[in-house]
Design a protein around this motif. Sequence first.
Motif, PDB file in Angstrom:
ATOM      1  N   GLU A  14       1.529  11.053  -2.585  1.00  0.00           N
ATOM      2  CA  GLU A  14       0.947  11.119  -3.922  1.00  0.00           C
ATOM      3  C   GLU A  14       0.469  12.517  -4.296  1.00  0.00           C
ATOM      4  OE1 GLU A  14      -2.593   8.588  -2.189  1.00  0.00           O
ATOM      5  OE2 GLU A  14      -2.877   8.796  -4.334  1.00  0.00           O
ATOM      6  N   SER A  15       0.174  13.360  -3.295  1.00  0.00           N
ATOM      7  CA  SER A  15      -0.285  14.716  -3.620  1.00  0.00           C
ATOM      8  C   SER A  15       0.820  15.769  -3.457  1.00  0.00           C
ATOM      9  CB  SER A  15      -1.479  15.095  -2.727  1.00  0.00           C
ATOM     10  OG  SER A  15      -1.103  15.170  -1.367  1.00  0.00           O
ATOM     11  N   PHE A  18       1.734  18.195  -6.307  1.00  0.00           N
ATOM     12  CA  PHE A  18       0.668  19.180  -6.530  1.00  0.00           C
ATOM     13  C   PHE A  18       0.833  20.361  -5.578  1.00  0.00           C
ATOM     14  CE2 PHE A  18      -3.500  20.890  -5.368  1.00  0.00           C
ATOM     15  CZ  PHE A  18      -4.018  21.216  -6.604  1.00  0.00           C
ATOM     16  N   TRP A  19       1.013  20.048  -4.299  1.00  0.00           N
ATOM     17  CA  TRP A  19       1.081  21.115  -3.296  1.00  0.00           C
ATOM     18  C   TRP A  19       2.399  21.872  -3.372  1.00  0.00           C
ATOM     19  CZ3 TRP A  19      -3.172  22.955  -1.708  1.00  0.00           C
ATOM     20  CH2 TRP A  19      -4.303  22.132  -1.590  1.00  0.00           C
ATOM     21  N   GLN A  39      -6.508  14.229 -15.651  1.00  0.00           N
ATOM     22  CA  GLN A  39      -7.396  14.084 -14.498  1.00  0.00           C
ATOM     23  C   GLN A  39      -7.145  15.125 -13.436  1.00  0.00           C
ATOM     24  OE1 GLN A  39      -6.570  10.093 -13.139  1.00  0.00           O
ATOM     25  NE2 GLN A  39      -4.800  10.704 -11.906  1.00  0.00           N
ATOM     26  N   TYR A  40      -8.192  15.401 -12.679  1.00  0.00           N
ATOM     27  CA  TYR A  40      -8.149  16.191 -11.457  1.00  0.00           C
ATOM     28  C   TYR A  40      -9.166  15.555 -10.537  1.00  0.00           C
ATOM     29  CZ  TYR A  40      -7.996  19.979  -8.146  1.00  0.00           C
ATOM     30  OH  TYR A  40      -7.810  20.709  -6.996  1.00  0.00           O
ATOM     31  N   TYR A  41      -8.925  15.418  -9.279  1.00  0.00           N
ATOM     32  CA  TYR A  41      -7.793  15.716  -8.447  1.00  0.00           C
ATOM     33  C   TYR A  41      -6.650  14.730  -8.718  1.00  0.00           C
ATOM     34  CZ  TYR A  41     -10.302  11.926  -6.219  1.00  0.00           C
ATOM     35  OH  TYR A  41     -10.970  10.752  -6.021  1.00  0.00           O
ATOM     36  N   PRO A  42      -5.444  15.092  -8.283  1.00  0.00           N
ATOM     37  CA  PRO A  42      -4.320  14.182  -8.500  1.00  0.00           C
ATOM     38  C   PRO A  42      -4.446  12.916  -7.660  1.00  0.00           C
ATOM     39  CG  PRO A  42      -3.657  16.060  -7.132  1.00  0.00           C
ATOM     40  CD  PRO A  42      -5.055  16.339  -7.608  1.00  0.00           C
ATOM     41  N   ARG A  43      -3.956  11.834  -8.204  1.00  0.00           N
ATOM     42  CA  ARG A  43      -3.977  10.558  -7.470  1.00  0.00           C
ATOM     43  C   ARG A  43      -2.884   9.653  -8.005  1.00  0.00           C
ATOM     44  NH1 ARG A  43     -10.074   9.628  -9.305  1.00  0.00           N
ATOM     45  NH2 ARG A  43      -9.821  11.808  -9.769  1.00  0.00           N
ATOM     46  N   ALA A  47      -7.206   7.573 -13.514  1.00  0.00           N
ATOM     47  CA  ALA A  47      -8.591   7.208 -13.212  1.00  0.00           C
ATOM     48  C   ALA A  47      -9.269   6.545 -14.406  1.00  0.00           C
ATOM     49  CB  ALA A  47      -9.370   8.448 -12.793  1.00  0.00           C
ATOM     50  N   TRP A  89     -17.567  24.963  -8.600  1.00  0.00           N
ATOM     51  CA  TRP A  89     -16.855  24.088  -9.526  1.00  0.00           C
ATOM     52  C   TRP A  89     -16.418  24.964 -10.689  1.00  0.00           C
ATOM     53  CZ3 TRP A  89     -14.940  19.458  -8.864  1.00  0.00           C
ATOM     54  CH2 TRP A  89     -15.573  18.525  -8.017  1.00  0.00           C
ATOM     55  N   LEU A  96     -11.101  20.074 -17.248  1.00  0.00           N
ATOM     56  CA  LEU A  96     -11.260  19.402 -15.951  1.00  0.00           C
ATOM     57  C   LEU A  96     -11.938  20.314 -14.936  1.00  0.00           C
ATOM     58  CD1 LEU A  96      -7.696  17.800 -15.712  1.00  0.00           C
ATOM     59  CD2 LEU A  96      -9.845  16.659 -16.342  1.00  0.00           C
ATOM     60  N   GLN A  97     -12.797  19.719 -14.123  1.00  0.00           N
ATOM     61  CA  GLN A  97     -13.502  20.491 -13.092  1.00  0.00           C
ATOM     62  C   GLN A  97     -12.713  20.492 -11.785  1.00  0.00           C
ATOM     63  OE1 GLN A  97     -16.797  17.907 -13.451  1.00  0.00           O
ATOM     64  NE2 GLN A  97     -18.033  19.295 -14.714  1.00  0.00           N
ATOM     65  N   LEU A  99     -12.987  21.831  -7.739  1.00  0.00           N
ATOM     66  CA  LEU A  99     -13.772  22.428  -6.655  1.00  0.00           C
ATOM     67  C   LEU A  99     -12.903  23.476  -5.983  1.00  0.00           C
ATOM     68  CD1 LEU A  99     -16.619  21.987  -5.338  1.00  0.00           C
ATOM     69  CD2 LEU A  99     -15.418  20.805  -3.500  1.00  0.00           C
ATOM     70  N   THR A 100     -13.475  24.667  -5.719  1.00  0.00           N
ATOM     71  CA  THR A 100     -12.652  25.779  -5.246  1.00  0.00           C
ATOM     72  C   THR A 100     -13.515  26.868  -4.630  1.00  0.00           C
ATOM     73  OG1 THR A 100     -10.875  27.291  -5.944  1.00  0.00           O
ATOM     74  CG2 THR A 100     -12.717  26.989  -7.476  1.00  0.00           C
TER      75      THR A 100
ATOM     76  N   TYR B 126      -8.143  11.659   2.260  1.00  0.00           N
ATOM     77  CA  TYR B 126      -7.349  12.112   1.109  1.00  0.00           C
ATOM     78  C   TYR B 126      -8.089  13.173   0.294  1.00  0.00           C
ATOM     79  CZ  TYR B 126      -4.538  12.089  -3.112  1.00  0.00           C
ATOM     80  OH  TYR B 126      -3.762  12.479  -4.163  1.00  0.00           O
ATOM     81  N   GLN B 129      -8.378  17.156   1.168  1.00  0.00           N
ATOM     82  CA  GLN B 129      -7.354  18.164   0.878  1.00  0.00           C
ATOM     83  C   GLN B 129      -7.670  18.932  -0.398  1.00  0.00           C
ATOM     84  OE1 GLN B 129      -3.388  16.568  -0.218  1.00  0.00           O
ATOM     85  NE2 GLN B 129      -4.396  14.582  -0.398  1.00  0.00           N
ATOM     86  N   PHE B 130      -8.611  18.424  -1.189  1.00  0.00           N
ATOM     87  CA  PHE B 130      -9.026  19.147  -2.400  1.00  0.00           C
ATOM     88  C   PHE B 130     -10.450  19.691  -2.267  1.00  0.00           C
ATOM     89  CE2 PHE B 130      -6.276  15.525  -3.585  1.00  0.00           C
ATOM     90  CZ  PHE B 130      -5.135  16.251  -3.906  1.00  0.00           C
ATOM     91  N   TYR B 134     -12.128  24.151   1.224  1.00  0.00           N
ATOM     92  CA  TYR B 134     -12.868  25.258   0.609  1.00  0.00           C
ATOM     93  C   TYR B 134     -14.183  25.567   1.321  1.00  0.00           C
ATOM     94  CZ  TYR B 134      -9.377  24.696  -3.025  1.00  0.00           C
ATOM     95  OH  TYR B 134      -8.190  24.613  -3.696  1.00  0.00           O
ATOM     96  N   ALA B 243     -13.070  11.817 -12.149  1.00  0.00           N
ATOM     97  CA  ALA B 243     -11.750  12.282 -12.589  1.00  0.00           C
ATOM     98  C   ALA B 243     -11.762  13.721 -13.116  1.00  0.00           C
ATOM     99  CB  ALA B 243     -11.152  11.340 -13.642  1.00  0.00           C
ATOM    100  N   GLY B 244     -12.863  14.444 -12.890  1.00  0.00           N
ATOM    101  CA  GLY B 244     -12.888  15.855 -13.265  1.00  0.00           C
ATOM    102  C   GLY B 244     -13.781  16.182 -14.450  1.00  0.00           C
ATOM    103  N   LYS B 245     -14.584  15.216 -14.876  1.00  0.00           N
ATOM    104  CA  LYS B 245     -15.522  15.477 -15.980  1.00  0.00           C
ATOM    105  C   LYS B 245     -16.867  14.866 -15.641  1.00  0.00           C
ATOM    106  CE  LYS B 245     -12.306  15.947 -19.779  1.00  0.00           C
ATOM    107  NZ  LYS B 245     -11.887  15.565 -21.106  1.00  0.00           N
TER     108      LYS B 245
END
Lengths: 150, 381
Positions: A14-15, A18-19, A39-43, A47, A89, A96-97, A99-100, B126, B129-130, B134, B243-245
Motif C-alpha cells: 500500500e505504500s 509513495f516510496w 490525505q497524508y500519510y498514504p494508506r 481516511a 510537522w 496536509l501535515q 512529519l519530517t 506501518y 515508515q513515515f 525521522y 489524515a494530515g489535518k
Amino acid sequence: MSPSAKPLPEITPESRPFWEACRRHELLIQRCRACGAAQYYPRGVCAHCWSADLAWEPSRGRGTVYTYTVTHRSQAAGFKDELPYVLAWVELAEGLQVLTNLVECDPGHVAIGMPVEVTFEDVTPELSIPRFRPTARPGDAGGGDAVLPR
Amino acid sequence: MPTGALIAGVHEFPERKTARSALEIQALAARAALEDAGLALKDVDGYFTAAGSGGLGPLPVLDYLNLHPRYVDGTTIGGASFVAHVHHAAAAIAQGRCRVALVTYGSTPRSQGIAVGTRGRTAGDYLDQFEAIYGTSTVGLYALVAQRHIHEYGTTGAQLAAVAVACRRHAGRNPVAFYRDPITIEDVLRSPMISSPLHLLDCCVITDGGGAVVVVHPDLARDLAKRPVAVLAATEAVAHTAAGKRDYLVSAAAQTGPRALGEAGVRHGDVDLAMIYDSFTITVLVTLEDLGFCPKGEGGRFVEDGRLGPGGALPINTDGGGLSSNHPGMRGIFLVIEAVRQLRGECGERQVPKARLAVVHGTGGALGTRHSGATLVLART
C-alpha cells in the motif's frame, strides 16, 4: 544492511507507490475519487469515507513549518551522530501535515511559519527519504531567515 | 449519571528502583490493595491490565497471579490505560459482568536501564515508515506541541517550568517520591535541553514501580474495610494525525473533560484536587486548558501563580507526579491511587484539606502524533 544506521521504512504494497515516487524525487499525496478529500500519510482507504478508490497525485513539495523541535538528546537509532537535529510537522500548500526533518539549515534559525520545500536524501540505491529545507529559490513567497545557498 | 462503581482499595508499590520483577510487583500490590479493601483473593472476578507482554496481553500476569476471572480487559492505550481500566471496570460492573475488578501495573525500566523518554522507535509498524525514520522520541513528540503552544499563545519556558516546580513542592511532602529536593524555575530553565523547548526538568523521571486498584459493585459497600470512593464519571477519547489535518494544541481531554464533568454533574470550581498526567510539563498545561480549568491558551498564566502547588486553589499531582515521584512508563494507575488516598484523607503531610472531589486525567501515547485521554471524576462517599 544499508549504509545508514537509521531505521529504514518497511515498504508494503500500500505504500510502495509513495516510496517509488520518492526514488524519483517526487512527493505524492493521495486523493479520494469518491469524496475528493486528500490525505497524508498514504494508506489503503480514504481516511474520510473509507473508499478504496484512491488516486496518487504529486504535491508541489512546498509548505511552511507548523511546529518543530530541536533534538539535543535522543537514543533514536542512527540519529545520535546528527545531534542536534530538527523534527518538524510541515504543512504542505495542499493543506496536509507531514512529519519530517528540517535539513540544510541552522537548527537555531528554524521558526514556525518558515517556508520550506521538499528535498530527497538518497539513502540506498532503492530508497530516498523526503525531508524539508528552507525555500531557497529567488521569487519564492516568504523567505525564511535560514536560507542557505546550494 | 454516576457510574455506581466504587473504588474499594488501592496500593502503590513504594520502591523506585527494585530487584523485584514486574510480575512480582503486581502480585504484591494486588495483595495489598485487596487487603486495603477488606476483600480476599477469591472475591476477584474481573481483571484489567496493560502490563502484559508477548502479544498475549494480561495472560502472563493472570498466570502468575493464578487468577481465573470471568471478565478480562487488556486495553493498552499508553499511560492512560489504567485510568481507562477504571472506566471499563465500572461499565463491566454496571452490566453485571463482574463484581470485584482488580487493576494491576508493574514495570521496571529504571533497573533495566531503559531511557523511556529519549528512546527512539524502530521502523516496524506501518506508521513508523513515515515517522520513526525521522528520529522521533517521546520527548520530541511532546516538544512539538510545546513549541506550537509558545508560538500560538506566548507561553513561556518559565510558565512550563512552574508546573515542574509545583509538582516538586508536592513531592517534598511524599516520603517515597523519587526526587524531593525543591527546585526553582531557574533550575528547570538551566537544566540541559533535551528536545527544545523541553529541558530535562520538564520531563518525567524514569523509575521502577507499580500498583493496584480494586473497583467494586456498590452492593459491596458495607463489606469493605474502608469508606470507598465513588466513581462519579468515567470517559475516554483519542486524538491522532487525522489524515494530515490536526490542531495539535487540542488534546483528547477536550472531549473527555466536558463529558466527565457533565456525567458527574459537577463544576470546575467544585474540584478539590486534580491528578493530571504529567509526562512533561506541556502535558499538564494543555490538559488543564482542555479539561476546562482555564480558557484555551491561558494555561501558562493559569499555572504561574502557585495555584497547582501545596495550598494552591487547584493542587495537582500531590504525590509529586511523574515529574518528581515515579514514572515507570505508564503511570495512569498512580493518578487513581493518589486521588483515592486524598479523598480518604490518608495523605498526612501532603493531604489536601477537606478533599471531597478529584478529577483524574490520564494521557497515553504522544501529544505530537497520537494519544489517548481518559478522565475520571472521583468523590468521597
